[in-house]
Design an enzyme around this catalytic site. Structure first.
Site, PDB file in Angstrom:
ATOM      1  N   ASP A 185      -6.045   9.256   9.414  1.00  0.00           N
ATOM      2  CA  ASP A 185      -4.864   9.048   9.913  1.00  0.00           C
ATOM      3  C   ASP A 185      -4.554   9.556  11.398  1.00  0.00           C
ATOM      4  O   ASP A 185      -4.742  10.718  11.497  1.00  0.00           O
ATOM      5  CB  ASP A 185      -3.792   9.321   8.902  1.00  0.00           C
ATOM      6  N   TYR A 232     -10.882  -4.212   3.355  1.00  0.00           N
ATOM      7  CA  TYR A 232      -9.971  -3.697   4.316  1.00  0.00           C
ATOM      8  C   TYR A 232     -10.907  -3.435   5.674  1.00  0.00           C
ATOM      9  O   TYR A 232     -11.522  -2.614   5.587  1.00  0.00           O
ATOM     10  CB  TYR A 232      -9.295  -2.641   3.781  1.00  0.00           C
ATOM     11  N   GLU A 264       0.965  -1.249  -0.065  1.00  0.00           N
ATOM     12  CA  GLU A 264      -0.056  -0.132  -0.024  1.00  0.00           C
ATOM     13  C   GLU A 264       0.724   1.158  -0.044  1.00  0.00           C
ATOM     14  O   GLU A 264       1.879   1.338   0.935  1.00  0.00           O
ATOM     15  CB  GLU A 264      -0.738   0.077   1.223  1.00  0.00           C
TER      16      GLU A 264
END
Length: 263
Positions: A60, A175, A49
């Site tokens: 994040d 994911y 990734e």
């Protein structure tokens, strides 16, 4: 069949779980991040990734936010991140590469141009965390038509009513975000993850890979044992931020990969 599909088929055939590693493109500089990227397959990484640095990475935590800042301050652009993929492909035509980030840089470049350039560089899939399924016409469907996988995130808050919508146009793999919150925050717990992975797998034939909160070979093994594989990002990026040499980072990655593969 994309490189992602081929890799997961091969892993399944050999009874192995996947290990996926995330790095930020251009962190701390282009040369170092490219050297790290080139070393990942040899360290046991099945899927790479590659982060596209962006000024406002809302999913994040501080570790990856800082990596994005370092990359941008070092002059990294979306074009340079695509150039990294093209350079990597000169020596490796098999390892799948997923570009991960946010929609703004892609939108600014133009979706059609981005997809043509990404495909030409050797990108296999996209994870764009701020584009919900309701916006599939924007990028997801054009990406699939261009021959790339569009990988969606499912989270602990993705209930049974929402899950079919999330899975609708997803391809490559799903994911699963093991925690509620940002990257690099809490630790993933296999006991919490197992029933969620089972719930998702009951609704799709796609592999389910688990990320967020995995920092050690032991956790990678525990998580991979209840899923189709594990993703590590922040723990690797943290070492980059600490200025550790590439061989030391790759040795750490090798341990994580061995953990996931032992599941």
């Amino acid at each position: 069949m994309t490189r992602i599909d081929a890799r997961f088929a091969a892993l399944k055939a050999s009874g192995k779980k996947a290990f996926v590693a995330y790095i930020m493109g251009g962190d701390p500089d282009l040369e170092t991040s490219l050297a790290l990227m080139k070393g990942l397959p040899g360290a046991g990484v099945d899927v790479i990734e590659l982060g596209m640095p962006f000024t406002d990475p809302m999913a994040d935590g501080p570790t990856i936010q800082l990596a994005g800042q370092r990359a941008l301050e070092g002059g990294q652009t979306l074009q340079k991140t695509l150039d990294m993929v093209a350079e990597f492909r000169k020596g490796d035509n098999e390892t799948p590469i997923v570009m991960m980030g946010y929609y703004n840089p892609i939108y600014s470049r133009g979706v059609e141009k981005f997809l043509v350039d990404a495909k030409a560089a050797g990108v296999d899939g996209l994870i764009v965390v701020d584009l919900p399924p309701e916006e599939d016409e924007e990028l997801c469907i054009p990406a699939q038509k261009a021959g790339m996988n569009f990988i969606r995130l499912a989270t602990p808050t993705t209930d049974d009513r929402r899950l079919p919508k999330v899975l609708q146009n997803t391809s490559g793999f799903v994911y699963y975000v093991s925690i509620t919150g940002i990257t690099g925050a809490a630790a993933a717990e296999a006991a919490d993850v197992a029933p969620e992975v089972a719930r998702i797998k009951a609704a799709t034939d796609l592999p389910v890979i688990v990320g967020f909160g995995i920092r050690s070979p032991e956790t990678a093994q525990a998580i991979a044992s209840v899923a189709d594989g594990a993703v590590v990002g922040s723990a690797i990026v943290k070492m980059v931020g600490e200025g550790k040499p590439v061989p030391e980072i790759l040795a750490f990655v090798e341990g994580l990969a061995a953990g996931a593969h032992a599941a």
